[in-house]
Design a protein around this motif. Structure first.
Motif, PDB file in Angstrom:
ATOM      1  N   ALA A   1       0.924  -0.967   0.095  1.00  0.00           N
ATOM      2  CA  ALA A   1       0.144   0.018   0.030  1.00  0.00           C
ATOM      3  C   ALA A   1       0.586   1.159  -0.042  1.00  0.00           C
ATOM      4  O   ALA A   1       1.708   1.048   0.855  1.00  0.00           O
ATOM      5  N   GLN A   2       0.531   2.397  -0.937  1.00  0.00           N
ATOM      6  CA  GLN A   2       1.194   3.399  -0.813  1.00  0.00           C
ATOM      7  C   GLN A   2       1.271   4.343   0.561  1.00  0.00           C
ATOM      8  O   GLN A   2       0.040   4.278   0.648  1.00  0.00           O
ATOM      9  N   PRO A   3       2.029   4.850   0.667  1.00  0.00           N
ATOM     10  CA  PRO A   3       2.046   6.000   2.475  1.00  0.00           C
ATOM     11  C   PRO A   3       0.557   6.886   1.709  1.00  0.00           C
ATOM     12  O   PRO A   3       1.336   7.829   0.565  1.00  0.00           O
TER      13      PRO A   3
ATOM     14  N   GLU B   1       0.550  12.122   4.422  1.00  0.00           N
ATOM     15  CA  GLU B   1       1.308  12.724   6.289  1.00  0.00           C
ATOM     16  C   GLU B   1       2.084  10.940   6.890  1.00  0.00           C
ATOM     17  O   GLU B   1       3.240  11.783   6.845  1.00  0.00           O
ATOM     18  N   GLU B   2       1.705   9.960   6.348  1.00  0.00           N
ATOM     19  CA  GLU B   2       2.821   8.952   6.283  1.00  0.00           C
ATOM     20  C   GLU B   2       4.109   9.014   5.548  1.00  0.00           C
ATOM     21  O   GLU B   2       5.469   8.855   6.656  1.00  0.00           O
ATOM     22  N   ALA B   3       4.068   9.932   4.561  1.00  0.00           N
ATOM     23  CA  ALA B   3       4.992   9.651   4.028  1.00  0.00           C
ATOM     24  C   ALA B   3       5.359  11.210   4.424  1.00  0.00           C
ATOM     25  O   ALA B   3       7.166  10.621   5.183  1.00  0.00           O
ATOM     26  N   ALA B   4       5.444  12.020   5.075  1.00  0.00           N
ATOM     27  CA  ALA B   4       6.362  13.035   5.786  1.00  0.00           C
ATOM     28  C   ALA B   4       6.782  12.691   7.300  1.00  0.00           C
ATOM     29  O   ALA B   4       7.780  13.035   7.630  1.00  0.00           O
ATOM     30  N   GLU B   5       5.999  11.843   8.014  1.00  0.00           N
ATOM     31  CA  GLU B   5       6.096  11.138   9.040  1.00  0.00           C
ATOM     32  C   GLU B   5       7.447  10.695   8.912  1.00  0.00           C
ATOM     33  O   GLU B   5       8.561  10.727  10.036  1.00  0.00           O
TER      34      GLU B   5
END
Length: 324
Positions: free
Chosen positions: A216-218, A221-225
């Protein structure tokens, strides 16, 4: 003179090719019609696994056939599933991929040895006499999975699994024999019981091993985290600024973590004991940078670098083009 140089190069190349040719090339085994493919759908049910412990010497000469009981049992079981149970039976050997990796490793190691001996000035005729030509392969175990495929999703496979567990027993040769009972006392033989393990009762749902895993692609917000670059903005020894492909990790500073209970996110979730902006994480990052600074002092003169991530910091030494 020019022709003499070309003749010498051709002779050396020919000897090297002859040396490599002495090693029998592994011939790819012909695929069986029962072997599962991506066309069988993304999900399957693993019914049984048969094992074969193959002597590595049997794999060094592909001209010698290897007797595999596991493969024969898997083929016969799939045949019975298709004929008597009218299901889409398949098989898959997990040992094939491991065997391929082991053969590639052995071949790469031989090539590295050849290059090393040539750099040392050893003639190709002497290189062929070295013992590394007969280096044995590591142990490889065949693991033939018997599968039922054709399921578009995990829920459909689980629904079929419930019905599978109620079906009649397969042939005894496809079931494990289980013995249980108390041990004997005072030299007397204990009384025990024997029986067969129904493989349908121990079956479980698995992804099709030949279908690439779709991750699943993040979310943004998850990618920034988890954006590693943002953690290294002020890192004076930033590993990400160097173009090398490999480095050597010598120290890892990890933040403490605790198991979170069901009251928060879930019974199996793990999370950091402290927030990412806490003093603990700041101190951990500073320790990593201090170690890199020490390693870079004129007394030690190491090319040391640091990489900060979400919950850890790594200290590395050197930037290399290959793992060797």
């Amino acid at each position: 003179m020019y022709r003499r140089v070309l003749f010498t190069l051709a002779a050396v190349t020919g000897l090297a090719a002859l040396a490599l040719a002495e090693q029998p090339a592994a011939q790819p085994e012909e695929k069986h019609p029962y072997e599962i493919t991506p066309k069988a759908g993304p999900w399957a049910i693993c019914v049984r696994v048969f094992f074969d412990n193959i002597d590595p010497t049997e794999l060094e000469d592909p001209r010698q056939p290897v007797q595999r009981m596991a493969k024969s049992l898997a083929i016969d079981f799939v045949t019975e599933l298709r004929k008597d149970y009218i299901v889409h039976g398949y098989m898959f050997n997990r040992g094939d991929e491991e065997r391929k990796k082991e053969q590639e490793r052995a071949t790469a190691e031989r090539k590295q040895r050849i290059e090393l001996y040539r750099k040392m000035g050893m003639p190709d005729e002497e290189i062929k006499k070295q013992k590394f030509w007969v280096k044995r392969l590591a142990h490889v175990q065949d693991q033939y999975m018997v599968l039922i495929g054709g399921f578009p999703d995990q829920d459909t496979a689980r629904m079929f699994l419930e019905g599978l567990r109620k079906m009649k027993l397969p042939s005894a040769r496809f079931m494990d024999r289980l013995a249980a009972g108390p041990a004997g006392l005072n030299g007397k033989k204990g009384e025990g019981m024997e029986g067969f393990v129904n493989p349908f009762q121990t079956s479980f749902v698995v992804p099709n091993p030949t279908v690439p895993v779709q991750r699943a692609q993040p979310t943004p917000e998850e990618a920034a985290e988890f954006d590693v670059a943002q953690f290294n903005t002020r890192n004076p020894y930033n590993l990400l600024k160097h173009a090398g492909k490999w480095t050597l990790v010598i120290k890892a500073y990890r933040s403490p973590s605790v198991n979170t209970g069901t009251e928060s996110r879930g019974p199996t979730d793990r999370g950091p004991a402290v927030g990412k902006n806490s003093k603990t994480l700041d101190a951990m990052g500073k320790q990593a940078e201090q170690l890199a600074a020490i390693l870079r002092t004129p007394q030690l003169n190491f090319d040391a670098y640091v990489m900060h991530a979400n919950f850890f910091s790594l200290v590395t030494v050197g930037i290399f083009d290959s793992p060797n």
